[in-house]
Write an enzyme that holds these catalytic residues in place. Structure first.
Site: not given
Ligand code: CMP
Length: 140
Positions: A112, A115, A85, A91, A9, A49, A126, A57, A102
């Site tokens: 973060n 993905h 994962r 996350t 990212k 997404y 995806e 968010f 991460r």
């Molecule tokens: P990702 O694994 O790419 O999947 C969804 C994304 O949304 C996640 O990583 C974060 O970048 C974002 N995300 C998920 N949960 C939250 C949260 N509680 N607050 C802010 N961003 C989030």
């Protein structure tokens, strides 16, 4: 062998962490089956997404994902979805175990660093979202 979709990212791109992250992915035994950079449009980010459309968010996430080109990759390994994962960690980087991508490269729960697909259905969707058959660079 199983395939998963991985993204590096914009936060990690800006911090020049791409090489280190790919090295960790290779060290963990994944094969990179396809890879490219892409500058997501807002519509592409929203499409990717879409399941998070109603989350508070969402708008931040979409803005963030369009900040710089991202790296997208198809990774192959036995049990690739779960193993990637695990390599990524939680996350929220504050909750991610030490030694995970991460924990080592991410800033916040939105920014973060990486993905990875969360299920077989997500991986299928995806991978098809980003890659055509002709973009594969190695047999899986
Ligand atoms: P990702 O694994 O790419 O999947 C969804 C994304 O949304 C996640 O990583 C974060 O970048 C974002 N995300 C998920 N949960 C939250 C949260 N509680 N607050 C802010 N961003 C989030």
């Amino acid at each position: 062998m199983q395939e998963t979709l991985a993204i590096i990212k914009p936060d990690a791109v800006k911090k020049k962490s791409v090489g280190k992250i790919i090295d960790r992915i290779l060290q963990a035994g994944f094969i990179v089956v396809a890879a490219k950079t892409i500058n997501l449009t807002q519509a592409q980010a929203e499409g990717f997404y879409a399941v998070h459309r109603d989350k508070p968010f969402f708008a931040n996430l979409i803005r963030f994902m369009c900040e710089t080109p991202i790296w997208v990759m198809i990774l192959s390994k036995e049990n690739a979805i779960e193993e990637y994962r695990e390599l990524m960690g939680s996350t929220d980087p504050q909750e991610a175990a030490s030694g995970t991508l991460r924990r080592d490269f991410a800033e916040t729960i939105t920014r973060n660093a990486v993905h990875g697909s969360d299920s077989r259905d997500s991986a299928y969707r995806e991978i098809a979202f980003f890659f055509s058959e002709s973009e594969r660079i190695a047999a899986s």
